[in-house]
Design a protein around this motif. Structure first.
Motif, mmCIF file in Angstrom:
data_model
loop_
_atom_site.group_PDB
_atom_site.id
_atom_site.type_symbol
_atom_site.label_atom_id
_atom_site.label_comp_id
_atom_site.label_asym_id
_atom_site.label_seq_id
_atom_site.Cartn_x
_atom_site.Cartn_y
_atom_site.Cartn_z
ATOM 1 N N THR A 163 16.558 -0.682 -12.979
ATOM 2 C CA THR A 163 15.196 -1.218 -12.968
ATOM 3 C C THR A 163 14.183 -0.095 -13.131
ATOM 4 O OG1 THR A 163 14.945 -1.017 -10.555
ATOM 5 C CG2 THR A 163 15.862 -3.086 -11.410
ATOM 6 N N VAL A 164 12.975 -0.477 -13.528
ATOM 7 C CA VAL A 164 11.829 0.426 -13.494
ATOM 8 C C VAL A 164 10.867 -0.129 -12.454
ATOM 9 C CG1 VAL A 164 10.682 -0.798 -15.385
ATOM 10 C CG2 VAL A 164 10.014 1.546 -14.845
ATOM 11 N N GLU A 165 10.318 0.761 -11.633
ATOM 12 C CA GLU A 165 9.501 0.341 -10.494
ATOM 13 C C GLU A 165 8.034 0.691 -10.718
ATOM 14 O OE1 GLU A 165 9.321 1.103 -5.629
ATOM 15 O OE2 GLU A 165 10.179 2.633 -6.959
ATOM 16 N N PHE A 166 7.163 -0.270 -10.483
ATOM 17 C CA PHE A 166 5.718 -0.052 -10.472
ATOM 18 C C PHE A 166 5.293 0.050 -9.001
ATOM 19 C CE2 PHE A 166 6.449 -1.695 -14.628
ATOM 20 C CZ PHE A 166 5.406 -1.246 -15.439
ATOM 21 N N ARG A 167 4.917 1.263 -8.587
ATOM 22 C CA ARG A 167 4.560 1.527 -7.193
ATOM 23 C C ARG A 167 3.056 1.440 -6.949
ATOM 24 N NH1 ARG A 167 8.318 4.021 -4.024
ATOM 25 N NH2 ARG A 167 6.634 4.967 -2.813
ATOM 26 N N TYR A 168 2.275 1.168 -7.980
ATOM 27 C CA TYR A 168 0.816 1.228 -7.864
ATOM 28 C C TYR A 168 0.241 0.228 -6.864
ATOM 29 C CZ TYR A 168 1.068 3.807 -12.307
ATOM 30 O OH TYR A 168 1.356 4.719 -13.279
ATOM 31 N N GLY A 169 0.841 -0.944 -6.756
ATOM 32 C CA GLY A 169 0.220 -2.052 -6.050
ATOM 33 C C GLY A 169 -0.145 -1.778 -4.607
ATOM 34 N N ALA A 170 -1.312 -2.251 -4.196
ATOM 35 C CA ALA A 170 -1.745 -2.143 -2.800
ATOM 36 C C ALA A 170 -1.005 -3.168 -1.961
ATOM 37 C CB ALA A 170 -3.252 -2.372 -2.706
ATOM 38 N N GLY A 171 -0.847 -2.862 -0.677
ATOM 39 C CA GLY A 171 -0.166 -3.780 0.218
ATOM 40 C C GLY A 171 -0.857 -5.129 0.283
ATOM 41 N N THR A 172 -0.064 -6.196 0.364
ATOM 42 C CA THR A 172 -0.633 -7.538 0.463
ATOM 43 C C THR A 172 0.404 -8.493 1.036
ATOM 44 O OG1 THR A 172 -1.770 -9.316 -0.732
ATOM 45 C CG2 THR A 172 0.050 -8.242 -1.866
ATOM 46 N N VAL A 173 -0.071 -9.508 1.736
ATOM 47 C CA VAL A 173 0.770 -10.638 2.116
ATOM 48 C C VAL A 173 0.136 -11.916 1.553
ATOM 49 C CG1 VAL A 173 1.900 -9.666 4.145
ATOM 50 C CG2 VAL A 173 -0.394 -10.656 4.380
ATOM 51 N N ASN A 174 -0.648 -11.739 0.494
ATOM 52 C CA ASN A 174 -1.275 -12.853 -0.211
ATOM 53 C C ASN A 174 -0.397 -13.210 -1.408
ATOM 54 O OD1 ASN A 174 -2.938 -14.108 -2.369
ATOM 55 N ND2 ASN A 174 -4.593 -13.913 -0.887
ATOM 56 N N GLY A 175 0.161 -14.406 -1.413
ATOM 57 C CA GLY A 175 1.090 -14.806 -2.461
ATOM 58 C C GLY A 175 0.479 -14.805 -3.850
ATOM 59 N N GLU A 176 -0.783 -15.226 -3.968
ATOM 60 C CA GLU A 176 -1.448 -15.260 -5.278
ATOM 61 C C GLU A 176 -1.582 -13.853 -5.845
ATOM 62 O OE1 GLU A 176 -5.752 -16.348 -7.357
ATOM 63 O OE2 GLU A 176 -5.462 -16.642 -5.200
ATOM 64 N N LYS A 177 -2.000 -12.896 -5.016
ATOM 65 C CA LYS A 177 -2.122 -11.512 -5.472
ATOM 66 C C LYS A 177 -0.780 -10.976 -5.941
ATOM 67 C CE LYS A 177 -6.006 -10.112 -2.507
ATOM 68 N NZ LYS A 177 -6.418 -9.207 -1.404
ATOM 69 N N ALA A 178 0.270 -11.254 -5.175
ATOM 70 C CA ALA A 178 1.601 -10.751 -5.522
ATOM 71 C C ALA A 178 2.072 -11.319 -6.856
ATOM 72 C CB ALA A 178 2.594 -11.096 -4.417
ATOM 73 N N ILE A 179 1.881 -12.604 -7.061
ATOM 74 C CA ILE A 179 2.304 -13.233 -8.313
ATOM 75 C C ILE A 179 1.564 -12.634 -9.497
ATOM 76 C CG2 ILE A 179 2.177 -15.398 -9.628
ATOM 77 C CD1 ILE A 179 2.904 -16.845 -7.010
ATOM 78 N N ASN A 180 0.262 -12.467 -9.367
ATOM 79 C CA ASN A 180 -0.511 -11.863 -10.458
ATOM 80 C C ASN A 180 -0.040 -10.436 -10.756
ATOM 81 O OD1 ASN A 180 -2.441 -13.825 -11.406
ATOM 82 N ND2 ASN A 180 -3.472 -13.660 -9.440
ATOM 83 N N TRP A 181 0.278 -9.686 -9.701
ATOM 84 C CA TRP A 181 0.704 -8.304 -9.909
ATOM 85 C C TRP A 181 2.086 -8.243 -10.561
ATOM 86 C CZ3 TRP A 181 -2.537 -4.561 -10.140
ATOM 87 C CH2 TRP A 181 -2.081 -3.240 -10.189
ATOM 88 N N ILE A 182 2.976 -9.153 -10.198
ATOM 89 C CA ILE A 182 4.304 -9.210 -10.818
ATOM 90 C C ILE A 182 4.169 -9.503 -12.312
ATOM 91 C CG2 ILE A 182 6.450 -10.544 -10.934
ATOM 92 C CD1 ILE A 182 6.062 -11.001 -7.849
ATOM 93 N N ILE A 183 3.359 -10.490 -12.658
ATOM 94 C CA ILE A 183 3.185 -10.854 -14.065
ATOM 95 C C ILE A 183 2.517 -9.721 -14.840
ATOM 96 C CG2 ILE A 183 2.041 -12.464 -15.648
ATOM 97 C CD1 ILE A 183 2.345 -14.600 -13.452
ATOM 98 N N PHE A 184 1.475 -9.129 -14.262
ATOM 99 C CA PHE A 184 0.747 -8.049 -14.920
ATOM 100 C C PHE A 184 1.674 -6.879 -15.248
ATOM 101 C CE2 PHE A 184 -2.061 -4.188 -14.188
ATOM 102 C CZ PHE A 184 -2.692 -4.248 -15.424
ATOM 103 N N THR A 185 2.476 -6.437 -14.281
ATOM 104 C CA THR A 185 3.355 -5.295 -14.531
ATOM 105 C C THR A 185 4.495 -5.660 -15.479
ATOM 106 O OG1 THR A 185 4.516 -5.810 -12.451
ATOM 107 C CG2 THR A 185 2.811 -4.105 -12.375
ATOM 108 N N GLN A 186 4.968 -6.903 -15.421
ATOM 109 C CA GLN A 186 6.025 -7.298 -16.356
ATOM 110 C C GLN A 186 5.548 -7.254 -17.801
ATOM 111 O OE1 GLN A 186 7.289 -11.163 -17.821
ATOM 112 N NE2 GLN A 186 8.935 -11.140 -16.295
ATOM 113 N N LEU A 187 4.278 -7.565 -18.024
ATOM 114 C CA LEU A 187 3.753 -7.561 -19.383
ATOM 115 C C LEU A 187 3.845 -6.175 -20.023
ATOM 116 C CD1 LEU A 187 0.641 -9.906 -19.003
ATOM 117 C CD2 LEU A 187 2.835 -10.444 -20.076
#
Length: 372
Positions: free
Chosen positions: A254-278
């Protein structure tokens, strides 16, 4: 095969597996002998989600959710009285919209249990590149294509790294666990420096390809380090805390994107997963199309107008916003990508003031150093 995986502009790839590492703080009731009680947390998350959670070692991977410790996650200031750190929750390999829904279910459960985050927490996202790894092992033309995919991904992220940081709290830029690529890759001449605004230099593609080839053809990190002993400038990544991290390549593919800020907000996490996958999808598409990699049109911003222009350019490159040509070609964006478009703009506006003050301070410090 990679060619059959749905890497389409403006689309979420349901066939590419991903995983998340959620760093968070949990309520003081989970304290046990001065540390977080991971077993009790696992039981409570099982009850809240219906998913299996295992307490395991830091570098162990499982086919179920894992709870482990992370000493970098700390409760600070007034939070010390009610929250305890040293908690990292790691997903198994997930796929598609069902995987996104599972991440949201776990985060909703964490919120219900009282979990929070602070600046010591991060959200790390892994994306599966095992097909690239298999291509590299086949050698020949397949190896050359794998090299180009990795090179395109590294170059694409480096080109827009200043935009990625603008979507995050300033602590992600100034901290030590999601560093700029220019300080973590040995051949930093192909990376732009966010602070000094230096241009890319004309390091030959042959040198870059050799650097990546050495990395891809080694069987593991020990073998890679033996190859690279005494050859630092010819090596690839030299610090695992890079925002774009390949250190899980040999173990997980795998390749890891470590940039993301901590969150327990599901919407933020989903957006960040999609953004980095692109980023991964576009690197694969461009390499398959044998497209040239040009690196001279995106400059680190110095004001709000440049900040918006840079993000707008990245959105078009990744297919988050449709260009005129995309519209003529009939490219359709997924609903999740349409939602991501406005979410990224809101994120940049949210942190604009802090980043602007930081840039002004950097420029003032640079001017002072010149005067001295």
């Amino acid at each position: 095969m990679e060619s059959k995986i749905m890497n389409k502009k403006g689309r979420f790839n349901e066939e590419r597996a991903f995983g998340v590492e959620i760093e968070c703080l949990v309520p003081i009731r989970y304290r046990y002998r001065g540390d977080a009680n991971h077993n009790k947390l696992a039981d409570d998350l099982l009850e809240a989600t219906g998913l299996n959670f295992r307490v395991g070692g830091y570098h162990r991977t499982y086919d179920e959710w894992k709870i482990t410790g992370d000493s970098s996650v700390r409760s600070l200031g007034s939070l010390v009285r009610r929250l305890i750190g040293n908690v990292e929750i790691v997903s198994p390999p997930l796929k598609g919209r069902d995987g996104l829904a599972e991440v949201k279910r776990v985060m909703d459960a964490l919120v219900s249990l009282g979990a929070e985050v602070n600046r010591t927490c991060g959200l790390h996202v892994h994306h599966d590149c095992n097909e690239w790894k298999r291509m590299a092992r086949r050698g020949g033309r397949a190896l050359n294509i794998a090299i180009k995919k990795v090179r395109y991904l590294v170059t694409l992220v480096a080109r827009y790294e200043h935009v990625i940081y603008s979507l995050l709290p300033l602590s992600r830029l100034t901290g030590t666990y999601a560093k700029k690529m220019s300080s973590c890759y040995a051949d930093d001449s192909w990376l732009k420096d966010y602070e000094t605004k230096t241009m890319f230099t004309s390091t030959s593609n042959a040198k870059r390809n050799k650097s990546i080839r050495n990395f891809l053809t080694a069987t593991d990190f020990n073998a890679y380090h033996r190859i690279m002993r005494g050859m630092r400038r010819a090596s690839f990544q030299i610090d695992r805390f890079s925002g774009l991290n390949f250190f899980a390549w040999y173990r997980q593919g795998t390749v890891e994107f470590r940039y993301g800020a901590g969150t327990v907000n599901g919407e933020k996490a989903i957006n960040w997963i999609i953004f980095t996958q692109l980023f991964v999808n576009m690197a694969s598409v461009r390499a398959d199309q044998n497209r040239r990699i040009t690196m001279n049109s995106a400059e680190p911003f110095s004001n709000a107008a440049e900040r918006k222009i840079s993000l707008g350019h990245l959105k078009v490159v990744l297919g988050i916003t449709r260009s005129g040509m995309d519209a003529r070609q009939g490219i359709v964006r997924d609903d999740e990508v349409v939602a991501l478009d406005s979410w990224l703009t809101k994120r940049q506006n949210q942190f604009a003031g802090a980043h602007q003050r930081n840039l002004v301070a950097d420029n003032r410090n640079m001017l002072t150093r010149r005067m001295i």
